[in-house]
Design a protein around this motif. Structure first.
Motif, PDB file in Angstrom:
ATOM      1  N   TYR A 443      30.435 -67.708  93.844  1.00 54.17           N
ATOM      2  CA  TYR A 443      29.963 -69.087  93.707  1.00 54.17           C
ATOM      3  C   TYR A 443      31.261 -69.128  92.780  1.00 54.17           C
ATOM      4  O   TYR A 443      32.158 -69.977  92.685  1.00 54.17           O
ATOM      5  N   TYR A 444      31.109 -68.585  91.314  1.00 57.91           N
ATOM      6  CA  TYR A 444      32.156 -68.687  90.286  1.00 57.91           C
ATOM      7  C   TYR A 444      33.457 -68.238  89.817  1.00 57.91           C
ATOM      8  O   TYR A 444      34.110 -68.415  90.017  1.00 57.91           O
ATOM      9  N   LEU A 445      33.699 -67.043  91.166  1.00 55.54           N
ATOM     10  CA  LEU A 445      34.694 -66.262  90.853  1.00 55.54           C
ATOM     11  C   LEU A 445      35.693 -67.538  92.225  1.00 55.54           C
ATOM     12  O   LEU A 445      36.417 -67.802  91.998  1.00 55.54           O
ATOM     13  N   ARG A 446      35.116 -68.150  93.088  1.00 56.33           N
ATOM     14  CA  ARG A 446      36.085 -69.226  93.691  1.00 56.33           C
ATOM     15  C   ARG A 446      36.117 -70.483  92.725  1.00 56.33           C
ATOM     16  O   ARG A 446      37.309 -70.773  92.850  1.00 56.33           O
ATOM     17  N   GLN A 457      42.909 -61.977  86.463  1.00 55.80           N
ATOM     18  CA  GLN A 457      43.277 -61.118  86.996  1.00 55.80           C
ATOM     19  C   GLN A 457      42.443 -59.771  85.652  1.00 55.80           C
ATOM     20  O   GLN A 457      43.060 -58.286  86.100  1.00 55.80           O
ATOM     21  N   GLU A 458      42.819 -59.947  84.564  1.00 51.61           N
ATOM     22  CA  GLU A 458      42.908 -59.144  83.469  1.00 51.61           C
ATOM     23  C   GLU A 458      41.777 -58.418  83.541  1.00 51.61           C
ATOM     24  O   GLU A 458      40.970 -57.561  83.134  1.00 51.61           O
ATOM     25  N   LEU A 459      40.252 -60.005  83.745  1.00 48.92           N
ATOM     26  CA  LEU A 459      39.317 -59.139  83.652  1.00 48.92           C
ATOM     27  C   LEU A 459      38.458 -58.503  84.650  1.00 48.92           C
ATOM     28  O   LEU A 459      37.532 -57.115  84.338  1.00 48.92           O
ATOM     29  N   PHE A 460      39.011 -58.486  85.931  1.00 46.40           N
ATOM     30  CA  PHE A 460      38.770 -57.907  86.961  1.00 46.40           C
ATOM     31  C   PHE A 460      39.910 -56.430  87.814  1.00 46.40           C
ATOM     32  O   PHE A 460      39.582 -55.828  88.067  1.00 46.40           O
ATOM     33  N   ALA A 461      40.790 -56.471  87.037  1.00 49.04           N
ATOM     34  CA  ALA A 461      42.147 -55.938  86.421  1.00 49.04           C
ATOM     35  C   ALA A 461      41.629 -53.864  86.872  1.00 49.04           C
ATOM     36  O   ALA A 461      41.477 -53.138  88.255  1.00 49.04           O
ATOM     37  N   GLU A 462      40.208 -53.576  86.369  1.00 47.44           N
ATOM     38  CA  GLU A 462      39.971 -52.053  85.973  1.00 47.44           C
ATOM     39  C   GLU A 462      38.976 -51.939  87.776  1.00 47.44           C
ATOM     40  O   GLU A 462      38.788 -51.096  88.889  1.00 47.44           O
ATOM     41  N   LYS A 463      37.793 -53.024  87.987  1.00 44.95           N
ATOM     42  CA  LYS A 463      36.913 -52.695  88.905  1.00 44.95           C
ATOM     43  C   LYS A 463      37.799 -52.843  90.622  1.00 44.95           C
ATOM     44  O   LYS A 463      37.660 -52.411  91.272  1.00 44.95           O
ATOM     45  N   ASP A 470      44.788 -63.785  94.460  1.00 44.10           N
ATOM     46  CA  ASP A 470      44.246 -64.784  95.442  1.00 44.10           C
ATOM     47  C   ASP A 470      43.647 -63.832  96.659  1.00 44.10           C
ATOM     48  O   ASP A 470      42.967 -64.433  97.068  1.00 44.10           O
ATOM     49  N   GLU A 471      43.365 -63.005  96.443  1.00 44.51           N
ATOM     50  CA  GLU A 471      42.739 -61.640  97.469  1.00 44.51           C
ATOM     51  C   GLU A 471      41.577 -61.813  96.469  1.00 44.51           C
ATOM     52  O   GLU A 471      40.621 -60.934  97.643  1.00 44.51           O
ATOM     53  N   LEU A 472      41.536 -61.403  95.386  1.00 45.99           N
ATOM     54  CA  LEU A 472      40.374 -60.901  94.978  1.00 45.99           C
ATOM     55  C   LEU A 472      38.852 -61.449  95.490  1.00 45.99           C
ATOM     56  O   LEU A 472      38.303 -60.426  95.475  1.00 45.99           O
ATOM     57  N   TYR A 473      38.681 -62.805  95.651  1.00 47.14           N
ATOM     58  CA  TYR A 473      38.088 -63.252  96.245  1.00 47.14           C
ATOM     59  C   TYR A 473      37.345 -62.267  97.644  1.00 47.14           C
ATOM     60  O   TYR A 473      35.760 -62.625  97.868  1.00 47.14           O
ATOM     61  N   ASP A 474      38.501 -61.907  98.430  1.00 49.14           N
ATOM     62  CA  ASP A 474      38.192 -61.564  99.943  1.00 49.14           C
ATOM     63  C   ASP A 474      37.706 -60.007  99.667  1.00 49.14           C
ATOM     64  O   ASP A 474      36.436 -59.411  99.980  1.00 49.14           O
TER      65      ASP A 474
END
Length: 486
Positions: A443-446, A457-463, A470-474
């Motif tokens: 929910y919060y990612l969207r 993008q910086e927060l989720f770059a390692e994961k 625009d593809e991160l939610y998927d």
């Protein structure tokens, strides 16, 4: 006159001939006759370049012996007492100089006023002299302004810089002064206009490339800052300031490994500069080389001896190192010393004490510190609450982060959320993912993606390396559900 101008003069053949003549006669023990200005230049060389006050004293005593009423050696002597803190003796010597209208004597009077804290009096004194002189008024304004630059009184210096610009708008020294003053005031784009003009005239001036690097670095335009340092070093490969700036830019870009190598080079070039050791300590702490980082910051502490222009930063870095090593009490003592270096009553968004408590697992003290700051700065309560949540995030307290930010997001004052930027939802999404609240994470990612959170993008770059925003939610949805969203 700018100290840099003095230092450049010491490299010129004219001065080298004077110095050689003086030193040859001194070594031979033969009597010599030299002009008062020449002997004063020699004394200044020993003082400014060689840092040899004994030899500087010999030269100035000879100047006063041969030329007892000459202005230059008396001004040198008065300034020496002034720098030692004996303002009364300096004033006595200054007042006794016969040529009171001499420009160097006038500058000395103004500087003594500044040393006594009489800034407006010093400005009025020089401004009045400017109106009274006709010959070389432009040079007098230029040198007067630099007295205030030397004392970081940039507002007063700017008034004189503007006066010079009215008189000589196309003079190179006008551009130089305007660039220097506006850099000091943080008017970096204004400074850049003048810097570019100077580079058009002289593209091989290292100082101007360094100034360009400073301005672009302050604006966060690190690519152009780096480019500027490269030009400077192409002209003068061992220029200390250019190397400092290049290392700093590399640090800001996150390349602390390369910055460390440059600081090692700087430490060899100038081992007595505490700033090199301080910034190198940052690099090694970032690389988790904590013991080595501690050795460097302790070296900086030793060199600074409590009197560095970077003293507050030195204490704060030592606090960070000690905190990382688990010495919370030692870290807090260093923060006490850091706070004693300034009288700023503004809220410090870094919340360094709270960071020490969080890093060392003392959440009771953390909560008390946050409450203390909210009581001290009630107008910043929302911002403090938000910043405290980010500190919890930095140290892996994801459940507390999520609870704090979710509560924060339902605050009744939505206009205050603007102070937090658009990073709220990305931190909520990441924290929810870490604690297994999968629905909330999506929910919060969207919401974060829709809000255009640049930090996402910086927060989720390692994961999720190399995954576009625009593809991160998927990708997160697939990881959680084993299938792609419909």
């Amino acid at each position: 006159m700018r100290i840099d101008d003095d230092l450049k003069y010491f490299e010129e053949p004219e001065f080298k001939d004077i110095l050689a003549k003086y030193e040859a006669a001194r070594e031979a023990g033969t009597p010599m006759y030299m002009g008062a200005d020449e002997l004063t230049d020699v004394a200044e060389y020993y003082s400014l370049v060689m840092h040899d006050e004994d030899r500087a004293s010999e030269a100035i005593e000879l100047a006063l012996e041969i030329h007892p009423s000459a202005v230059d050696p008396q001004v040198f002597l008065a300034r020496r007492f002034m720098m030692q803190g004996d303002l009364d003796k300096a004033q006595e010597i200054c007042n006794a100089i016969e040529e009171q209208a001499n420009r160097e004597v006038l500058f000395l009077h103004a500087e003594l006023m500044l040393r006594r804290g009489n800034e407006k009096e010093a400005f009025s004194f020089l401004d009045q002299r400017i109106e009274e002189i006709d010959e070389d008024r432009d040079f007098f304004i230029y040198d007067s302004a630099y007295i205030f630059v030397d004392y970081h009184l940039y507002d007063l210096a700017l008034t004189l810089a503007n006066k010079l610009a009215e008189m000589a708008p196309d003079w190179y020294k006008t551009w130089q002064l305007q660039a220097d003053v506006n850099l000091g005031l943080g008017n970096n784009r204004v400074a850049l206009d003048y810097i570019e003009k100077m580079l058009d005239v002289d593209p091989f001036d290292v100082e101007n490339w360094n100034w360009r690097a400073e301005a672009y670095s302050a604006l966060g335009t690190y690519e152009k800052a780096f480019e500027s340092t490269e030009y400077a070093l192409a002209i003068e490969p061992h220029n200390e300031r250019a190397l400092q700036l290049k290392a700093w830019v590399l640090m800001q870009q996150g390349n602390t490994s390369e910055a460390h190598h440059l600081y090692q080079r700087l430490e060899e070039m100038n081992p007595d500069c505490e700033s090199h050791w301080l910034y190198d300590s940052y690099c090694l702490l970032d690389a988790e080389q904590v013991e080595q980082s501690r050795a460097l910051i302790e070296r900086a502490m030793e060199l600074a001896d409590g009197n560095s222009v970077d003293q507050q930063a030195i204490y704060e870095q030592y606090a960070q190192v000690l905190s990382r090593m688990g010495d919370a009490n030692g870290a807090l003592r260093q923060l006490d010393l850091a706070e004693s270096c300034h009288e700023d009553s503004e809220w410090d968004e870094r919340m360094l004490r709270a960071r020490v408590y969080a890093e060392n697992g003392d959440m009771t003290s953390f909560d008390q510190e946050v409450e203390r700051q909210m009581n001290l700065y009630p107008d910043k309560d929302i911002r403090i609450y938000y910043q405290a949540a980010l500190i919890l995030f930095d140290y892996g307290y994801y459940e507390r982060t999520f609870c704090s930010l979710e509560h924060f997001g339902t605050d009744e004052r939505p206009e205050d959320l603007q102070a937090a930027g658009l990073e709220l939802f990305s931190y909520l999404a990441y924290s929810a993912l870490e604690i297994g609240h999968n629905d909330e994470a999506l929910y919060y990612l969207r919401k974060s993606i829709d809000a255009g959170d640049a930090h996402l993008q910086e927060l989720f770059a390692e994961k999720f390396p190399n995954v576009r925003v625009d593809e991160l939610y998927d990708y997160v949805y697939y990881q959680l559900n084993g299938r792609w969203p419909e």
